[in-house]
Design a protein around this motif. Sequence first.
Motif, PDB file in Angstrom:
ATOM      1  N   GLU A  53      -0.366  11.341   8.294  1.00 17.53           N
ATOM      2  CA  GLU A  53      -1.627  10.631   8.084  1.00 17.53           C
ATOM      3  C   GLU A  53      -1.491   9.481   7.092  1.00 17.53           C
ATOM      4  N   VAL A  54      -0.489   9.534   6.237  1.00 21.12           N
ATOM      5  CA  VAL A  54      -0.234   8.412   5.334  1.00 21.12           C
ATOM      6  C   VAL A  54       0.015   7.150   6.160  1.00 21.12           C
ATOM      7  N   LEU A  55       0.729   7.302   7.257  1.00 16.95           N
ATOM      8  CA  LEU A  55       1.084   6.163   8.106  1.00 16.95           C
ATOM      9  C   LEU A  55       0.008   5.817   9.124  1.00 16.95           C
ATOM     10  N   PHE A  56      -0.875   6.761   9.426  1.00 19.59           N
ATOM     11  CA  PHE A  56      -1.851   6.555  10.498  1.00 19.59           C
ATOM     12  C   PHE A  56      -3.292   6.663  10.038  1.00 19.59           C
ATOM     13  N   SER A  57      -3.535   6.659   8.757  1.00 15.74           N
ATOM     14  CA  SER A  57      -4.916   6.754   8.290  1.00 15.74           C
ATOM     15  C   SER A  57      -5.677   5.493   8.687  1.00 15.74           C
ATOM     16  N   GLY A  58      -6.966   5.633   8.842  1.00 15.28           N
ATOM     17  CA  GLY A  58      -7.788   4.497   9.218  1.00 15.28           C
ATOM     18  C   GLY A  58      -7.917   4.294  10.712  1.00 15.28           C
ATOM     19  N   GLN A  59      -7.504   5.278  11.518  1.00 13.97           N
ATOM     20  CA  GLN A  59      -7.537   5.148  12.976  1.00 13.97           C
ATOM     21  C   GLN A  59      -8.952   4.873  13.489  1.00 13.97           C
ATOM     22  N   ASP A  60      -9.944   5.575  12.964  1.00 11.83           N
ATOM     23  CA  ASP A  60     -11.313   5.365  13.427  1.00 11.83           C
ATOM     24  C   ASP A  60     -11.791   3.952  13.111  1.00 11.83           C
ATOM     25  N   ASP A  61     -11.446   3.461  11.919  1.00 13.32           N
ATOM     26  CA  ASP A  61     -11.809   2.090  11.553  1.00 13.32           C
ATOM     27  C   ASP A  61     -11.104   1.082  12.451  1.00 13.32           C
ATOM     28  N   PHE A  62      -9.856   1.374  12.779  1.00 12.64           N
ATOM     29  CA  PHE A  62      -9.077   0.491  13.654  1.00 12.64           C
ATOM     30  C   PHE A  62      -9.731   0.381  15.031  1.00 12.64           C
ATOM     31  N   VAL A  63     -10.113   1.504  15.607  1.00 10.82           N
ATOM     32  CA  VAL A  63     -10.756   1.496  16.925  1.00 10.82           C
ATOM     33  C   VAL A  63     -12.103   0.789  16.843  1.00 10.82           C
ATOM     34  N   ALA A  64     -12.875   1.083  15.799  1.00 14.94           N
ATOM     35  CA  ALA A  64     -14.187   0.443  15.632  1.00 14.94           C
ATOM     36  C   ALA A  64     -14.058  -1.072  15.516  1.00 14.94           C
TER      37      ALA A  64
END
Length: 190
Positions: A53-64
Amino acid sequence: MARWQPGTRERLMSVALQLFAERGFEQTTVAEIAAAAEVTERTFFRHFADKREVLFSGQDDFVALFLDPIAQAPDDTAPFDLIAQALEATGSFFPDDRRAWSQMRQPIIEGEPSLRERELGKLATLTVRIGQALRERGVTEPAATLAAETGVTVFHLSFQQWIAPDEDRSLSEIVHERMRALTELLHPGH
């Protein structure tokens, strides 16, 4: 060890990335990350479910980032223009001061099969969600899927160029360049 300090999440991300780069992703433990960031493992887990998750955090913000411009556009906006507006928004998510992080992150992901798979899954999910958003706006098939696939491809190619060594243009500039190339491909001479 400090229990709670401002900037802890960012420090954990920075330390983890450095350790992943030096030792390898699989060889680095959460305990080592926490110790290097001078926090407890418990504090690490307050910020991240696991070290991936350190490398992939912010996924929801990215999609939004892609979906919000599509949802907010006027009803009569053409699918190509919806994708262009969504791509335009990527510059705010990836400002120039985030380039060094992204440049350091990419080889870690490319060097670990499970991380590459997750990165590809992230892009596949983005494609599906954009296609769904377009269909909800009344864009029919195959246009919705073609637009979604094209948009994600343009983003991916732009991002890869943005993190290339010696690249100094903003992501927005590169996205515009790629969109012009796509427009020229589809409509030569325009």
